[in-house]
Design an enzyme around this catalytic site. Structure first.
Site, PDB file in Angstrom:
ATOM      1  CE  LYS A 112      -3.937  -2.340   1.995  1.00 55.50           C
ATOM      2  NZ  LYS A 112      -4.928  -2.575   3.447  1.00 55.50           N
ATOM      3  CE  LYS A 194      -5.522  -7.057  -3.595  1.00 56.74           C
ATOM      4  NZ  LYS A 194      -5.120  -6.923  -2.034  1.00 56.74           N
ATOM      5  CE  LYS A 197     -13.315   3.052  -5.933  1.00 63.23           C
ATOM      6  NZ  LYS A 197     -13.888   2.422  -7.330  1.00 63.23           N
TER       7      LYS A 197
END
Ligand code: TYM
Length: 328
Positions: A112, A194, A197
């Site tokens: 992230k 992958k 969102k």
């Protein structure tokens, strides 16, 4: 009786990855005997969603999605994470027995932050709150997609540390439950990475008509012409088709692509077939969704009664954990 628990972040509209990696599995499991716990992880979503209106809307949409796809709130407890504050207390207890090194190894934090999400303390300690979510309900099994396996393993470690430190078995050891062999553990997004969102490569599972066609048109392919023979297993568009088509149709399309030549299906044709398949697969659930949107009180009512049931369970386990470490 075995218990099953999982959570989903309301960080956006739910996509095909959430559906095939998790929700479909949750709804199927909820038809089986056992205790079933499914919640909307709004505290977790705060690590990425900063707009209060968007968060409220996403929580509602996530609940609507589960209900429209057929989750029966009588058979499974469906609630919003933040309605059970005892989980935060358990998270604190776990944080005091968890080493920094364990969290530093988390792939999702690295992924992230590498993708530009702000590296807040909350993002770093995310797995602790997730462990508390799981341990607060005595879950035996945690049905999730591949990307969450490490978090469940970390949960096992944290429970183990707590037991060692306090020399008492407060928590039940949870096991991961991945979708059945052959099912989608990791659904690719429009770019082949992958589907997520936060990566902007997702397809909303209720998308339809022209918007769906446009979105599917964005799936990345190469410029080889239809007649050139290709290895279908190296084309991730087929991983998406495999989620919808029956095995015979999938095989015949793959054979035709492998063989190439006159009349072999091109990428445009394959995308058209995928669009059609998605549109019809979710047609029924889309109609159900419209019904729930017209009666939002039914959705809030399901969440409220779910929260009341969840809270009873979490409180009992919080009390057990407090007793073990000398709080109260
Ligand atoms: P989240 O919200 O990212 O995803 C929800 C579920 O969808 C699965 N999933 C996928 N599966 C296959 N392919 C994909 N492309 C894909 N994208 C998402 C995830 O594996 C997950 O099962 N940390 C969790 C939320 C959570 C949780 C929990 C889960 C909070 N507390 C306790 C289980 C137990 C998450 O971010 O999921």
């Amino acid at each position: 009786m075995k218990s099953y628990l999982s959570g989903i972040q309301p960080s956006g509209l739910l996509h095909l990855g959430n559906y095939f990696g998790a929700i479909q599995h949750h709804i199927a499991l909820a038809q089986q005997p056992g205790k079933h716990w499914y919640f909307i992880a709004d505290f977790h979503a705060l690590t990425t969603v900063r707009d209060p209106e968007v968060l409220r809307r996403n929580v509602f949409e996530t609940a609507v999605t589960y209900l429209s796809l057929g989750l029966d709130p009588e058979k499974a407890v469906l609630w919003r994470q933040s309605d059970v504050p005892e989980v935060m207390e358990i998270a604190w207890l776990l944080s005091t027995v968890t080493g920094m090194g364990l969290l530093e190894r988390a792939h999702s934090f690295k992924d992230k932050t590498a993708r530009g999400i702000k590296s807040s303390v909350g993002l770093f300690t995310y797995p602790i709150l997730m462990a508390a979510d799981i341990l607060a309900y005595d879950a035996d099994f945690v049905p999730v997609g591949q990307d969450q396996v490490q978090h469940v393993e970390m949960t096992q470690d944290m429970a183990g540390h707590f037991h060692e430190v306090y020399n008492s078995e407060v928590f039940r050891r949870p096991e991961c439950l991945l979708p059945a062999a052959g099912a989608a553990k990791k659904v690719p997004g429009l770019d082949g990475q992958k589907m997520s969102k936060s990566y902007g490569n997702d397809v909303w599972l209720f998308e339809s008509g022209k918007k769906l066609k446009k979105r599917i048109g964005q799936i990345v392919t190469d410029s080889r012409p239809p007649e050139e023979p290709k290895d279908p297993d190296a084309i991730f568009l087929f991983d998406l088709l495999a989620l919808f088509l029956d095995p015979a149709e999938l095989k015949s399309l793959k054979d035709a692509v492998r063989q190439g030549g006159e009349g072999a299906p091109g990428y445009g044709h394959l995308k058209g077939r995928l669009t059609e398949a998605i549109d019809s697969h979710f047609a029924n659930a889309r109609a159900q969704r419209e019904d729930f949107l017209a009666h939002p009180e039914r959705v809030w009512q399901a969440l409220e009664s779910g929260a009341a049931r969840a809270r009873v369970q979490a409180r009992a386990i919080r009390d057990r954990a407090f007793a073990a470490c000398g709080i109260r």
